[in-house]
Design an enzyme around this catalytic site. Sequence first.
Site, PDB file in Angstrom:
ATOM      1  CD  GLU A  30     -23.505  54.651  18.978  1.00  0.00           C
ATOM      2  OE1 GLU A  30     -24.057  53.654  18.505  1.00  0.00           O
ATOM      3  OE2 GLU A  30     -22.492  55.160  18.459  1.00  0.00           O
ATOM      4  CG  ASP A  64     -21.537  57.462  15.123  1.00  0.00           C
ATOM      5  OD1 ASP A  64     -22.447  56.632  15.121  1.00  0.00           O
ATOM      6  OD2 ASP A  64     -20.385  57.223  14.715  1.00  0.00           O
TER       7      ASP A  64
HETATM    8  C1  NOJ Z   1     -22.497  53.819  15.506  1.00  0.00           C
HETATM    9  C2  NOJ Z   1     -23.604  53.896  14.509  1.00  0.00           C
HETATM   10  O1  NOJ Z   1     -24.828  53.838  15.181  1.00  0.00           O
HETATM   11  C3  NOJ Z   1     -23.395  52.753  13.545  1.00  0.00           C
HETATM   12  O2  NOJ Z   1     -24.484  52.570  12.692  1.00  0.00           O
HETATM   13  C4  NOJ Z   1     -22.132  53.011  12.789  1.00  0.00           C
HETATM   14  O3  NOJ Z   1     -21.848  51.897  11.968  1.00  0.00           O
HETATM   15  C5  NOJ Z   1     -20.960  53.251  13.715  1.00  0.00           C
HETATM   16  N1  NOJ Z   1     -21.270  54.091  14.840  1.00  0.00           N
HETATM   17  C6  NOJ Z   1     -19.823  53.899  12.983  1.00  0.00           C
HETATM   18  O4  NOJ Z   1     -20.116  55.239  12.723  1.00  0.00           O
END
Ligand code: NOJ
Length: 587
Positions: free
Chosen positions: A304, A231
């Site tokens: 991500e 993430d």
């Molecule tokens: C990316 C995640 O996909 C999202 O849902 C989240 O709010 C943020 N990172 C913080 O972890």
Amino acid sequence: MQPLQLPIVFICLLALGQACQDSASTTTTKDWWENAQFYQIYPRSFMDSDGDGIGDLNGITSKLEYLKELGVTAAWLSPIFKSPMVDFGYDISDFFDIQPEYGTLEDFRNLIKKANELELKIILDFVPNHSSDENEWFKKSVKREKGYQDYYVWHDGKVNASTGVREPPSNWLQAFRGSAWEWVEERQQYYLHQFAVQQADLNYRNPDVVAQMKRVLRYWLNEGVAGFRCDAVPVLFEVEPDENGQYPDEGLSGLTDDVDNRNYLKNELIENRPETIDMSYQWRTVMDDYQRIHGGETRVLLIETYAPPAYTMQFYGNRSVEGAHLPFNFNLITVPASSGVSAGSIKTAVDNWLLNMPSGRTANWVIGNHDQRRAASRYGVANTDAMNMLVMILPGASVTYQGEELGMTDGWISWEDTQDPAACNANEDTYEEFTRDPSRTPFQWTSDTNAGFSTAAKTWLPLASDYETVNVAMESAASKSHLTIYKSLIELRKGSKTLQNGATKYAVLNEEAFVVKRYLSGYPIIVYVANLGNASLTVDLQEFDTTLASSLTMEISSLDSQKTEGALIEVSSIALSAGEALVLTSI
Ligand code: NOJ
Ligand code: MG
């Protein structure tokens, strides 16, 4: 251990804005993830087994057969760990335990067991950048307990010379509006949070933190997971303080006059730092070492990142070091979002990846996730099949967000029902601009109460209004539906050497048609053509590729297409209605 694959890839640009990627990969054996069909589950909204209106692990376990039937290779689960749920699991208070409303560690073990029986892989969400402020580590850090003093990014702030008032260390903004710094009375310091106030940024310049987070990875590998979706990776490191111990301010982006919105700033100091790339390589070593010691198949890292290609591509690694298996490719989301859905923007999105990807690496295609409006709503319901086909026809791995196979659309959520912190930090007039709730509504299984998701009187988010017609039961029973098309696509992918190993050529035709040819010596050619415009048009595929045979066989068509499976299609003149998309083959 997978041998290092370096097939020779020539990228060439042709006339007419066409691009081709040629690869000598006929003999290459692909590892499981390279042609995988990944499926993202948002656990809170997939299936509720205990009637509390919230999805849970036993719910997921009870639906693994559905994923198997779809033909999915691996499911990645948004966070299931203990959390106060400020950001619905992206604020973790215990990285080593399961959120009670989702179940127990025992339930998780059952899920893995069932997945193994079905030969499905399970990937967990690794949230390395921050923890909940309710995490023990944070509490200890607030108290400056030995070993935890520097677990987070703390700073005294600065005293305003004219007012004498203490202010945050810098002008940095968090992703959900407002300052990225929060004052803690007890410790008499500010801490950094790139997301909500309750999501404190871990300090990656502290080797204890680095080691602790590797422990997290190994802990879940021991529980049998096939890898991680990592993430918010680009925000892992921030710039170091200057020689006076101060953090510099970000420059203004000039994009908006909304001073609380992160886009107001350039965000060059708090994102996309070089140290972050190195950390991802270290995690890759954790995966590879684990496999070397414990055996089994490759454990994957999916990253991500919404960063520019020059940064994103570094996650793959380089000639001397392996990086993430797949940094997610969000171009099909971001390019049409800024320049509009069109064949041209789709081509730009495909170019952005294929023309920048280092040789020998594997592409991937994503059209939605829990942070974006639903694909069918963004590309238009008429383009649902065209987009699902595209991600399966393009080379490499493809990713589905739960419900895309059904053509699920955004749910409408009132201000009163709003849950997402990104929206709650706005106001009743502006929340819809920021909210991520519409794509998080419960999964639609049937036409019954709560779409078969839950027996609760009230689900955590309301259902999307189209659930009575857009659901698994209806679409499975229909002779043709988004779901049946999706299944045929996976089946085609699984059986096609051309799609698995072949070269790729693509172009825009007639302004609004996007065409992709996949080819591999000795195997059938596969051609995808879609009309992404609003009006009918007739394309000549020989204009795109003079080597094509005069007719091809219709293999799969979009829902409203009148063309029948198995029919021979004259490639020099194919009439396509708006949204019509076809997959054709040379046999
Ligand atoms: C990316 C995640 O996909 C999202 O849902 C989240 O709010 C943020 N990172 C913080 O972890
Ligand atoms: Mg439940």
